[in-house]
Design a protein around this motif. Structure first.
Motif, PDB file in Angstrom:
ATOM      1  N   GLN A  95       0.818  -1.214   0.000  1.00 38.61           N
ATOM      2  CA  GLN A  95       0.000   0.000   0.000  1.00 38.61           C
ATOM      3  C   GLN A  95       0.850   1.262   0.000  1.00 38.61           C
ATOM      4  N   LYS A  96       1.945   1.236   0.737  1.00 39.62           N
ATOM      5  CA  LYS A  96       2.724   2.477   0.851  1.00 39.62           C
ATOM      6  C   LYS A  96       3.434   2.815  -0.462  1.00 39.62           C
ATOM      7  N   TYR A  97       3.673   1.813  -1.318  1.00 42.98           N
ATOM      8  CA  TYR A  97       4.295   2.083  -2.614  1.00 42.98           C
ATOM      9  C   TYR A  97       3.300   2.599  -3.644  1.00 42.98           C
ATOM     10  N   MET A  98       2.005   2.312  -3.473  1.00 41.33           N
ATOM     11  CA  MET A  98       1.002   2.598  -4.496  1.00 41.33           C
ATOM     12  C   MET A  98       0.621   4.077  -4.543  1.00 41.33           C
ATOM     13  N   ASP A  99       0.236   4.526  -5.734  1.00 40.45           N
ATOM     14  CA  ASP A  99      -0.376   5.835  -5.924  1.00 40.45           C
ATOM     15  C   ASP A  99      -1.827   5.588  -6.320  1.00 40.45           C
ATOM     16  N   LEU A 100      -2.714   5.666  -5.333  1.00 41.34           N
ATOM     17  CA  LEU A 100      -4.118   5.345  -5.579  1.00 41.34           C
ATOM     18  C   LEU A 100      -4.831   6.407  -6.399  1.00 41.34           C
ATOM     19  N   ASN A 101      -4.175   7.547  -6.618  1.00 40.39           N
ATOM     20  CA  ASN A 101      -4.761   8.572  -7.473  1.00 40.39           C
ATOM     21  C   ASN A 101      -4.529   8.290  -8.955  1.00 40.39           C
ATOM     22  N   ALA A 102      -3.642   7.354  -9.237  1.00 39.40           N
ATOM     23  CA  ALA A 102      -3.357   7.006 -10.636  1.00 39.40           C
ATOM     24  C   ALA A 102      -4.377   5.997 -11.132  1.00 39.40           C
ATOM     25  N   TYR A 109       2.267   1.489 -13.992  1.00 39.44           N
ATOM     26  CA  TYR A 109       3.511   1.668 -13.242  1.00 39.44           C
ATOM     27  C   TYR A 109       3.344   2.736 -12.173  1.00 39.44           C
ATOM     28  N   GLN A 110       2.716   3.836 -12.530  1.00 38.43           N
ATOM     29  CA  GLN A 110       2.470   4.895 -11.557  1.00 38.43           C
ATOM     30  C   GLN A 110       1.532   4.395 -10.457  1.00 38.43           C
ATOM     31  N   TYR A 111       0.549   3.640 -10.838  1.00 37.53           N
ATOM     32  CA  TYR A 111      -0.409   3.083  -9.879  1.00 37.53           C
ATOM     33  C   TYR A 111       0.292   2.169  -8.873  1.00 37.53           C
ATOM     34  N   ALA A 112       1.198   1.325  -9.349  1.00 38.76           N
ATOM     35  CA  ALA A 112       1.851   0.330  -8.481  1.00 38.76           C
ATOM     36  C   ALA A 112       3.019   0.904  -7.702  1.00 38.76           C
ATOM     37  N   CYS A 113       3.761   1.845  -8.287  1.00 33.92           N
ATOM     38  CA  CYS A 113       5.027   2.305  -7.698  1.00 33.92           C
ATOM     39  C   CYS A 113       5.098   3.811  -7.480  1.00 33.92           C
ATOM     40  N   GLY A 114       3.983   4.497  -7.626  1.00 33.85           N
ATOM     41  CA  GLY A 114       4.001   5.957  -7.611  1.00 33.85           C
ATOM     42  C   GLY A 114       4.538   6.592  -6.344  1.00 33.85           C
ATOM     43  N   VAL A 715       7.726  -5.437  -8.037  1.00 32.41           N
ATOM     44  CA  VAL A 715       9.130  -5.863  -7.949  1.00 32.41           C
ATOM     45  C   VAL A 715      10.033  -4.965  -8.783  1.00 32.41           C
ATOM     46  N   TRP A 716       9.436  -4.064  -9.615  1.00 33.06           N
ATOM     47  CA  TRP A 716      10.244  -3.185 -10.460  1.00 33.06           C
ATOM     48  C   TRP A 716      10.321  -1.765  -9.922  1.00 33.06           C
ATOM     49  N   CYS A 717       9.799  -1.502  -8.732  1.00 33.18           N
ATOM     50  CA  CYS A 717       9.889  -0.148  -8.175  1.00 33.18           C
ATOM     51  C   CYS A 717      11.345   0.204  -7.891  1.00 33.18           C
ATOM     52  N   GLY A 718      11.766   1.433  -8.214  1.00 34.82           N
ATOM     53  CA  GLY A 718      13.134   1.838  -7.940  1.00 34.82           C
ATOM     54  C   GLY A 718      13.502   3.121  -8.646  1.00 34.82           C
ATOM     55  N   GLN A 719      14.779   3.502  -8.524  1.00 35.27           N
ATOM     56  CA  GLN A 719      15.276   4.693  -9.209  1.00 35.27           C
ATOM     57  C   GLN A 719      16.764   4.548  -9.482  1.00 35.27           C
TER      58      GLN A 719
END
Length: 772
Positions: A95-102, A109-114, A715-719
């Motif tokens: 939940q903390k990784y997600m962007d629920l506004n997307a 990708y924005q939805y899952a890792c925003g 699993v692909w969240c990062g920078q």
């Protein structure tokens, strides 16, 4: 216009594997670090996805990694947590990784890792930071805890470098391999002793190799093939790459392989593209400063370094590009040593192989060559280059690897170079470096301790069951494929059923006697880190020598159990999932099956599909290079693969001015697309058989099938930093991470159905590319 977070997959391993790959294989994380750029804007125009990046090359990042035991991700190592606690924890993390506004149908990708970037920034000792790096750091913390409990063994015999180049050794050290691993770790952590010895250990081995002219203007006799052979005995491939591995056309036989080498920079393009002048300059400074620390007179050395780099640039120019080498069957030449002397009479092959392989080699020894044109052009280059420059270059390539094992002054030079190349602002913590060194050099011994203390045997049985489910899923997809003829379908089915599974760890690591025998010729001293590494490298080349003339042992593992990766070997038709990857977010025994199938299930499917990508399809069920496809199936495959190539070639990173190479990355893209589809089908089958299973996570208002896709994406969240992005775009066979998600999901009919995406929405285009 809409926002996307960009991630790229990196290969920046914590370990430095210096032993050449003895088998052709693919792995899901060859570039194994995910990253994204902050402040990304993107737009789709006529189905072309364009990413606009705003990032400073000099942006500083705060090191806020969570390495303590109370970090969310570290809690998974607490075996006392029950099913409810595990699921609550995983829900919190997701939940903390997600962007629920997307909108998931606009930008998944924005939805899952925003929101991932709100919790993590790139630490100064990294050029990238991502989910995989977190997993690796968590694993490293556990491995460090194992290693830092010092060994009670009193022996401290120093390895003898004078015996490194002898064919056989008298050493038969039966010390427990786990004790050797701990002693090796202690020698690495003993920075005071390493600093006290300075560059002396390196100078001693350089002298054994015949000297480095850059350090002295005194001329010594130079024997090219003796030097090349000695470098190979220490697993260095310079000018030519040589190893023992299964024959591509007779996968049950070990033979000699010859190929073009790697270079001192990540790829040939760094030398050949004039835009890379800053990297060439940094490379020259690294050589000069290293030589200075070893006693060179810089007033005489600069011209020599210019000649060395000019020679390496010419070497890069005669090497074939990745694109030119993609068709394996076209570059493969099977011959023998006697014919090699006729094809390439300028090379003293017999003497070279006598030194490298010993008495087992003869003129009938089979050899596979993958670089005929390169070897012919190399003759001309060597004849037009003075011997001093060649010797300087060869020794430099050896020195470049060995400064890893010297004191802080040499590591500071390497760090300064890495900052220019990859944007990495500082070196990793010493404990992290030393854990990586143990895993790279004594990986089975470290893996044994990890497995005994932390590996849950149920994860092995679960993964085996999931693998069989994925194989069944793939066979069903095969049967439905209207573009394949019946003959090719049946042969493909046989290949799937013949796949050799390697899950978790090899059984011998739990047998202390067998494990000790694996390292019988390795002597470890607490005071001699440098010599310890050389001794292990020589042990590796001895083990390789013994394979020649033997049948291929398909029970062997080619990787340590305690790594986060997965592999498919074309030569053995083998898939391997080490124990290190069987952890969250890929797998946990208390997770809903939706997460396990969306995590490790997709990885399994990815590796299975590699057996049927543009390269894997060329090999039969035994791992032999053989054309088993009918002509009609080949034509249809090319047509469908071209769709994938065209799709991914549309994805562009404008500020880097480098589009994705859809042709070069097609194998990984095919595996990504196939892996997701197979895993989802296998999960659907599981849910049908288990209709009452609790597949929910508390606090997440998603269906179980939506959770599958969410875990797949997260699993692909990062920078990453811009320098590393440039490097990856030059060298990676994987697409940037965001497109491994966006590209795959846009081709997924099942994803669009589960998230109810309108037809022709951004995540559900009408035209989809589907092979498997």
């Amino acid at each position: 216009m809409y926002s996307l977070l960009l991630s790229l997959i990196l290969f920046s391993p914590t370990t430095n594997h210096e032993i050449p790959d003895c088998e052709s294989h693919s792995d899901i994380f060859k570039d194994s670090r995910t990253i994204f750029f902050p402040n990304v804007r993107s737009e789709i125009v006529e189905d072309v996805l364009t990413i606009r990046i705003n990032i400073s090359n000099h942006e500083k990042f705060k090191d806020n990694r969570k390495c303590s035991k109370d970090a969310d991700e570290q809690l998974f190592w607490h075996k006392s947590m029950d099913r409810s606690e595990i699921r609550t924890l995983q829900s919190k993390i997701m939940q903390k990784y997600m962007d629920l506004n997307a909108d998931p149908c606009v930008d998944f990708y924005q939805y899952a890792c925003g929101n991932w970037k709100k919790y993590f920034h790139i630490p100064p000792d990294r050029s990238a930071y991502d989910t995989f790096e977190i997993i690796r750091e968590n694993l490293d913390v556990v491995l460090n805890d194992i290693l830092r409990h010092n060994s009670e063994d009193d022996s401290n015999e120093a390895p003898l470098i004078e015996t490194l180049f002898e064919y056989s050794v008298d050493c038969n050290d039966t010390t427990d391999a786990t004790v050797k691993a701990k002693m090796f770790y202690e020698s690495c952590m003993n920075e005071e002793q390493i600093a006290k010895r300075g560059g002396t250990p390196l100078l001693e081995i350089i002298d054994l190799l015949g000297g480095w002219p850059l350090l002295s203007q005194k001329k010594k006799p130079f024997d090219l093939f003796q030097l090349l052979a000695r470098l190979r005995l220490l697993t260095n491939d310079v000018l030519i790459s040589q190893w023992i591995g299964p024959d591509m056309k007779n996968a049950n036989q070990y033979i000699v392989h010859i190929d073009q080498p790697t270079l001192g920079l990540p790829s040939r393009d760094y030398f050949l593209d004039p835009k890379n002048i800053r990297y060439i300059r940094a490379y020259k400074i690294l050589i000069l400063d290293t030589a200075k620390l070893l006693g060179a007179d810089l007033s005489d050395a600069e011209a020599d370094v210019d000649k060395m780099v000019d020679f390496e640039t010419k070497l890069a120019a005669i090497m074939a590009s990745s694109e030119e080498r993609r068709n394996i069957s076209e570059i493969y030449l099977k011959t023998d040593l006697s014919s090699m002397t006729l094809y390439f009479p300028q090379y003293d092959w017999k003497r070279y192989f006598d030194l490298v392989l010993g008495p087992s080699v003869n003129l009938r020894t089979p050899v596979a060559v993958y670089c005929v044109k390169y070897l012919l052009d190399l003759v001309q280059l060597l004849s037009n280059t003075d011997k001093i420059t060649i010797q300087n270059y060869l020794i430099w390539r050896f020195v470049r690897q060995r400064i890893n094992n010297l004191d802080y002054r040499f590591l500071a030079l390497k760090q300064r170079f890495n900052y220019v190349m990859f944007g990495r602002e500082k070196a990793p913590e010493r404990w992290q470096f030393c854990v990586g060194q143990v895993n790279a050099h004594l990986g089975m011994a470290l893996g044994a301790m990890f497995v005994e203390k932390h590996f849950d045997s149920s994860s092995k049985s679960d993964t085996i069951a999931m693998t069989h489910a994925l194989m069944t899923s793939f066979k069903a997809i095969l049967q439905e494929s209207s573009w394949l003829d019946e003959h090719t379908k049946q042969y493909a089915k046989m290949k799937v059923e013949s796949m050799d599974l390697k899950i978790g760890f090899p059984d011998f690591v739990l047998n202390r006697t067998e494990l000790a025998m694996r390292y019988y010729d390795v002597t470890i001293s607490r005071d001699c880190f440098f010599e310890n590494v050389l001794g292990i490298l020589r042990h590796s080349s001895r083990a390789e020598q013994k394979k020649l003339g033997c049948d291929v042992n398909r029970t062997l593992w080619s990787t340590s159990p305690a790594v986060v990766n997965a592999y498919y070997s074309r030569n053995k038709n083998q898939i391997m999932f080490p124990a290190g990857i069987l952890q969250p977010p890929f797998y946990h025994k208390h997770f809903p099956k939706a997460l396990n199938f969306g995590g490790i299930g997709v990885v399994i499917g990815h590796e299975i599909t590699h057996g049927f990508d543009d390269k894997g399809r060329l090999f039969d069920q035994q791992g032999n290079l053989m054309m088993w496809w009918r002509e009609s199936a080949i034509r249809n495959f090319y047509e469908k693969a071209q769709c994938i190539i065209d799709q991914y070639s549309q994805y562009v990173l404008p500020q880097l001015k480098v589009p994705i190479d859809g042709y070069l990355t097609q194998g990984e893209n095919i595996a990504d697309n196939g892996g997701l589809k197979e895993a989802f089908r296998a999960y659907e089958t599981w849910t049908e058989a288990n209709p009452k299973a609790d597949e929910c996570l508390p606090g997440l208002n998603l269906t179980s099938k939506q959770l599958f896709f969410l875990n797949f994406a997260q699993v692909w969240c990062g920078q990453q930093k811009i320098e590393e992005a440039k490097n990856r775009m030059k060298t990676s066979v994987h697409s940037p991470g965001i497109f491994r998600i966006i590209g795959v999901l846009r081709n997924s009919i099942e994803f669009a159905r589960e998230f109810e995406c309108e037809e022709n929405s951004r995540m559900n285009p009408l035209n989809k590319c589907i092979i498997w």
